[in-house]
Design an enzyme around this catalytic site. Structure first.
Site, mmCIF file in Angstrom:
data_model
loop_
_atom_site.group_PDB
_atom_site.id
_atom_site.type_symbol
_atom_site.label_atom_id
_atom_site.label_comp_id
_atom_site.label_asym_id
_atom_site.label_seq_id
_atom_site.Cartn_x
_atom_site.Cartn_y
_atom_site.Cartn_z
ATOM 1 N N LYS A 99 0.715 -1.291 -0.177
ATOM 2 C CA LYS A 99 -0.128 0.056 0.052
ATOM 3 C C LYS A 99 0.956 1.356 -0.007
ATOM 4 O O LYS A 99 0.633 2.293 -0.702
ATOM 5 C CB LYS A 99 -0.821 0.129 1.168
ATOM 6 C CG LYS A 99 -1.826 -1.127 1.209
ATOM 7 C CD LYS A 99 -2.863 -1.053 2.418
ATOM 8 C CE LYS A 99 -3.848 -2.385 2.656
ATOM 9 N NZ LYS A 99 -4.641 -2.223 3.826
ATOM 10 N N LYS A 148 11.045 -17.200 -5.569
ATOM 11 C CA LYS A 148 11.321 -18.049 -6.169
ATOM 12 C C LYS A 148 10.809 -17.903 -7.591
ATOM 13 O O LYS A 148 11.168 -18.853 -8.554
ATOM 14 C CB LYS A 148 11.121 -19.617 -5.737
ATOM 15 C CG LYS A 148 11.962 -19.930 -4.431
ATOM 16 C CD LYS A 148 11.600 -21.409 -4.032
ATOM 17 C CE LYS A 148 10.317 -21.458 -3.143
ATOM 18 N NZ LYS A 148 10.721 -20.860 -1.918
ATOM 19 N N GLU A 181 20.374 -16.986 -3.562
ATOM 20 C CA GLU A 181 20.643 -18.031 -2.862
ATOM 21 C C GLU A 181 19.802 -18.523 -1.991
ATOM 22 O O GLU A 181 19.252 -19.688 -1.766
ATOM 23 C CB GLU A 181 21.947 -17.457 -2.019
ATOM 24 C CG GLU A 181 22.430 -18.459 -1.071
ATOM 25 C CD GLU A 181 23.322 -19.585 -1.537
ATOM 26 O OE1 GLU A 181 22.496 -20.948 -2.004
ATOM 27 O OE2 GLU A 181 24.311 -19.579 -2.037
ATOM 28 N N ALA A 187 17.528 -21.095 2.159
ATOM 29 C CA ALA A 187 17.451 -19.931 3.060
ATOM 30 C C ALA A 187 18.778 -19.338 3.259
ATOM 31 O O ALA A 187 19.366 -18.843 2.287
ATOM 32 C CB ALA A 187 16.823 -20.215 4.507
ATOM 33 N N GLY A 193 4.261 -22.185 12.742
ATOM 34 C CA GLY A 193 4.305 -21.203 11.777
ATOM 35 C C GLY A 193 5.324 -21.923 10.750
ATOM 36 O O GLY A 193 5.743 -21.143 9.866
ATOM 37 N N GLU A 202 2.715 -23.194 5.267
ATOM 38 C CA GLU A 202 2.025 -22.141 4.731
ATOM 39 C C GLU A 202 0.508 -21.970 5.442
ATOM 40 O O GLU A 202 0.244 -23.103 6.157
ATOM 41 C CB GLU A 202 1.795 -22.063 3.210
ATOM 42 C CG GLU A 202 3.204 -22.211 2.413
ATOM 43 C CD GLU A 202 3.790 -20.895 2.415
ATOM 44 O OE1 GLU A 202 2.897 -19.626 2.413
ATOM 45 O OE2 GLU A 202 4.869 -20.840 2.351
ATOM 46 N N ASP A 243 6.678 -26.465 -3.927
ATOM 47 C CA ASP A 243 7.669 -25.639 -3.434
ATOM 48 C C ASP A 243 9.077 -26.532 -3.322
ATOM 49 O O ASP A 243 10.069 -25.935 -3.963
ATOM 50 C CB ASP A 243 7.427 -25.446 -1.840
ATOM 51 C CG ASP A 243 8.516 -24.339 -1.378
ATOM 52 O OD1 ASP A 243 8.799 -23.152 -1.960
ATOM 53 O OD2 ASP A 243 9.511 -24.736 -0.448
ATOM 54 N N LYS A 250 12.540 -25.516 -6.095
ATOM 55 C CA LYS A 250 14.022 -25.571 -5.538
ATOM 56 C C LYS A 250 14.986 -26.680 -6.416
ATOM 57 O O LYS A 250 15.939 -25.986 -6.803
ATOM 58 C CB LYS A 250 13.833 -26.247 -4.160
ATOM 59 C CG LYS A 250 13.327 -24.913 -3.189
ATOM 60 C CD LYS A 250 13.266 -25.278 -1.624
ATOM 61 C CE LYS A 250 12.830 -24.157 -0.849
ATOM 62 N NZ LYS A 250 12.705 -24.424 0.609
ATOM 63 N N GLY A 291 12.655 -20.307 7.813
ATOM 64 C CA GLY A 291 12.504 -19.316 9.067
ATOM 65 C C GLY A 291 12.975 -17.920 8.709
ATOM 66 O O GLY A 291 13.831 -17.668 7.555
#
Length: 818
Positions: free
Chosen positions: A508, A580, A607, A612, A665, A668, A679, A683, A798
């Site tokens: 926004k 990605k 990377e 991660a 957490g 998703e 996912d 990768k 994370g």
């Protein structure tokens, strides 16, 4: 003895004039005899020019300007002088103003303003200011005397820029000063012919006046007092980190003044240069600062380059054709016709092939230069031996200058390397055999970036600045900002790197600060002070700022942002992203992004797409670059799936493990987005492309681990109901695997030109067997690592580790751009 010259800003108000008198008084206390040269009050010369223009156009508004000039001087008189001294001074000034009004009335009636009249008109500026300064100085007990320089400085009758008759002028000055012992307050800028007709020495000529008097009197030093702390390393309006130089040579000063250093007026240096009289540039408003000393030989200092000058607006003309090669007299004809039409050449460069000559001129001469040159070479142009002239507008010249540059290898390499990495195209290059100056022509839009880039390379190599723009300030982006805020001071101290977050945006709002946003309460400031944002608007603003060493950070999973990558890279801005969608999306777009980054000498790095903060892609590329051949890639590439299957042991239910992972957490919002393997497929696709496989997402074989009922569930709640019903199915997979002494792992593979992902049972000899928690693990089997694959293991998910991975890439980009 010293000559002190005060510029327009130094005498621009009553308060400024008081400071001037304080400076003169200090020299009196020191028993240093001085002569004072002054310019007109700030803005008055321009007002006088406008008065003449309006009067010659029969525009009565010239009278309003005259009233403003009167008001300005009357205010100064009333603020400076005691009441008893005001009436006589006001009357004398009014008399001069009446003369000025009569002169302008004549121009108004004739509707004509000659150069002769213009010189007389402009003389009133210095005559008025010096009269007031002299009266005030005497009131303060300084015993000064007003000297109209027209009495002593004699020129030819070239009105507008009279040529000084130096021998005559020197004799007059020496004779006058033998008879006058008081401190002289001398009108700068103005002079006269042998017939006592008023002339001027050209704009900025008050400096020239000071230099003429200094040379004639053999003074120990000429001081030019202005409103800056001496000669700066470059234009402080463009480069905020510019700083004052302690000293420089005459030659360096001449080079800098030719290329736009406005503190010095080029002819000023000539009389001083010939007599080897030092000049010192000082600040009226910071008189304790020693300023810059200009002399015949100077301390070279610690810098290879002494200064960076620029001319903002020039036109670049390319004169070329096959008919020039080996033909004598072409250059003579070209430069002759330009000289005959009073077109000044600022820069000239010629190719060794003799095929082209490039030169820079003032923009106002562009059309005339094209016309007269094409007329001169009309026969050759008609015969196709010489091309029609190409005129490039809106160009600038930047010059690096310094005595230390001579015979020092690598100066030009450093210059052009830094510009190339910041996307600045150099249109023309010139260097004199003295090696004291390297000049380049660039697009005017790049001048600020160019000056800042060069200044950092040659003057601020101790501290490098990286300008960062962040799209997406949610969990990963916000964590990244906090990490930068926490570690920025340490980066400056330990690594001489300052990271400026110049812009940030969410879906926004967006906010920018060219000097770097304050990161305390950044989220609150974005909401409170940000403007309405779109992805394209954010990218356009970033490009418009055109800052050196810029990095674009995409912390979203948004395809709209990815669609802007090509534009970002094309403007020489590096990209780092955990998103990605670019590296695993359309293959042709991915290839274009890679080639655009390569073409523009910037980085496109991702990377964090795979592991991660783990160095997965970096390690893979290092293997390739060092000549190793990658035979097979295997990996547990999802921290979420790693946690789920590492936690799925006897006595647990699969649905409960998934539910717990969601609560922590790790998944998703809809866990199917993790469990469907898409996912992980992205990768392994990214890693496959890194080893040269031209694969798309549909080429990756995905073994779906979910029963169809779970896939078809209409909501997350229904999904968990269906998943609970499938607990026996998953428990059966686990029991079967454990009976064989194995463990379930969701593994991605790339081998023999193919890629796949799926659930496998692995035994204790497999490195994936010992995984625990949410760790990822990647195994590279190569010619060198054939018997024992190279393994990388660690947290693969994370916000903290992903943001840290992006942070590391930002620092890596900084090293690349150095």
């Amino acid at each position: 003895m010293k000559v002190l010259k005060f510029g327009g800003t130094s005498v621009g108000s009553s308060e400024s004039i008081k400071k001037v008198i304080e400076i003169i008084a200090e020299y009196k206390v020191q028993k240093t005899h001085v002569a004072v040269v002054s310019s007109a009050m700030a803005g008055v010369t321009n007002m006088l020019l406008l008065t003449g223009q309006k009067a010659s156009e029969n525009d009565e508004s010239y009278l309003d300007i005259l009233k403003e000039i009167e008001r300005l001087h009357f205010v100064a008189i009333k603020n400076l002088l005691d009441v008893k001294n005001q009436s006589h001074t006001l009357a004398s000034v009014k008399k001069m103003l009446n003369e000025l009004e009569d002169l302008m009335h004549g121009v108004f009636l004739l509707r004509e303003l000659s150069l002769r009249t213009t010189d007389l008109l402009l003389s009133f500026g210095e005559r008025l200011s010096c009269y007031i300064i002299n009266v005030y100085a005497n009131q303060q007990g300084l015993e000064t005397e007003l000297l109209d320089a027209r009495q002593l400085i004699k020129t030819d009758d070239k009105f507008g820029k009279g040529r000084v008759q130096m021998d005559t002028t020197t004799a007059h000055i020496q004779e006058y000063f033998r008879a006058h012992n008081r401190v002289q307050v001398i009108t700068g800028f103005i002079s006269s012919t042998d017939k006592n007709e008023t002339t001027t020495l050209g704009r900025g000529g008050s400096d020239y006046t000071a230099s003429i008097f200094g040379a004639a009197l053999g003074t120990e030093e000429i001081e030019i007092w202005t409103d800056v702390d001496g000669v700066l390393t470059t234009d402080p309006k463009q480069v905020k980190k510019a700083f004052s130089l302690s000293e420089m040579t005459y030659e360096e000063a001449m080079e800098m003044s030719h290329f736009g250093a406005n503190v010095i007026y080029p002819p000023t240096l000539q009389p001083a240069f010939q007599k080897k009289i030092p000049l010192r540039i000082r600040n009226t408003f910071n008189r304790d600062f020693p300023g810059t000393l200009i002399k015949s030989s100077a301390n070279s200092g610690n810098y290879l380059v002494k200064g960076i000058s620029s001319i903002r607006d020039i036109s670049l003309i390319n004169f070329q054709g096959s008919g020039m090669v080996g033909v004598s007299g072409v250059s003579s004809r070209l430069f002759g016709v330009l000289a005959n039409n009073n077109i000044n050449l600022i820069l000239i460069t010629q190719a060794s092939s003799e095929h082209s000559i490039c030169f820079a001129i003032n923009p106002e001469d562009g059309a005339l230069a094209k016309k007269v040159v094409e007329e001169e070479f009309s026969n050759e142009i008609s015969a196709g031996k010489i091309d029609s002239l190409a005129v490039e507008e809106e160009m600038s010249i930047v010059a690096i200058i310094g005595e230390n540059m001579a015979k020092t290898p690598g100066i030009s390499g450093k210059l052009f390397n830094s510009l190339g990495k910041n996307g600045v195209n150099v249109a023309a290059i010139a260097q004199g055999s003295s090696e004291r100056n390297v000049s380049i022509a660039i697009a005017q839009k790049d001048i600020s970036k160019t000056l800042n880039t060069i200044h950092e390379v040659f003057f601020l190599s101790d501290i490098k600045t990286l300008n960062v723009f962040i799209v997406g300030v949610g969990l990963i982006g916000g964590t990244l900002i906090d990490q930068i805020a926490e570690h920025n001071r340490k980066l400056i101290t330990d690594h001489s790197l300052k990271i400026n977050i110049v812009g940030m945006t969410n879906s926004k709002k967006m906010i920018f600060n060219e000097d770097g946003l304050k990161l305390k309460n950044w989220s609150e400031n974005l909401v409170k002070h940000g403007e309405a944002s779109t992805v394209s608007g954010f990218i356009d603003k970033m490009i418009e700022l055109n800052l050196q060493k810029s990095v674009f950070v995409d912390c979203t999973s948004n395809s709209t942002v990815v669609n802007g990558y090509e534009k970002v890279l094309a403007h020489s801005i590096s990209i780092t992203t955990p998103n990605k969608l670019a590296s695993s999306g359309d293959l042709e777009l991915f290839k274009r992004l890679k080639s655009t980054a390569l073409k523009n000498d910037v980085k496109f790095v991702y990377e964090t797409n795979v592991g991660a903060g783990l160095p997965v892609i970096t390690t893979l590329n290092d293997l390739k670059i060092s000549g190793d051949k990658v035979l097979k890639i295997e990996g547990v590439l999802s921290g979420t799936l790693s946690y789920i299957f590492n936690s799925f042991t006897e006595g647990t239910k699969f649905s409960e493990i998934v539910k717990l992972a969601k609560e922590k957490g790790f998944t998703e919002p809809d866990p199917r987005d993790d469990l469907n393997g898409m996912d992980v497929a992205r990768k392994i696709l990214i890693l496959s492309r890194e080893v040269g496989l031209d694969l798309s997402l549909e080429d990756v074989k995905i073994d779906n681990i979910l029963p169809q009922s779970c896939i078809d569930a209409s909501s997350v709640d229904e999904f968990f109901v269906k998943l609970e019903q499938a607990n026996d199915y998953f428990d059966g997979l686990r029991v079967s695997s454990e009976k064989s002494g194995k463990a379930l792992r969701f593994i991605a593979k790339a081998e023999n030109g193919m890629a796949s992902v799926g659930l496998e049972s692995v035994d204790q000899t497999n490195p994936f067997y010992a995984l625990d928690g949410s760790d990822n693990m990647i195994s590279f089997t190569t010619n060198r690592y054939l018997e024992r694959p190279l393994v990388i293991k660690g947290p693969g998910a994370g916000a903290e580790v992903t943001a840290a991975g992006v942070f590391a890439e930002i620092i890596s980009i900084s090293h690349f751009l150095d």
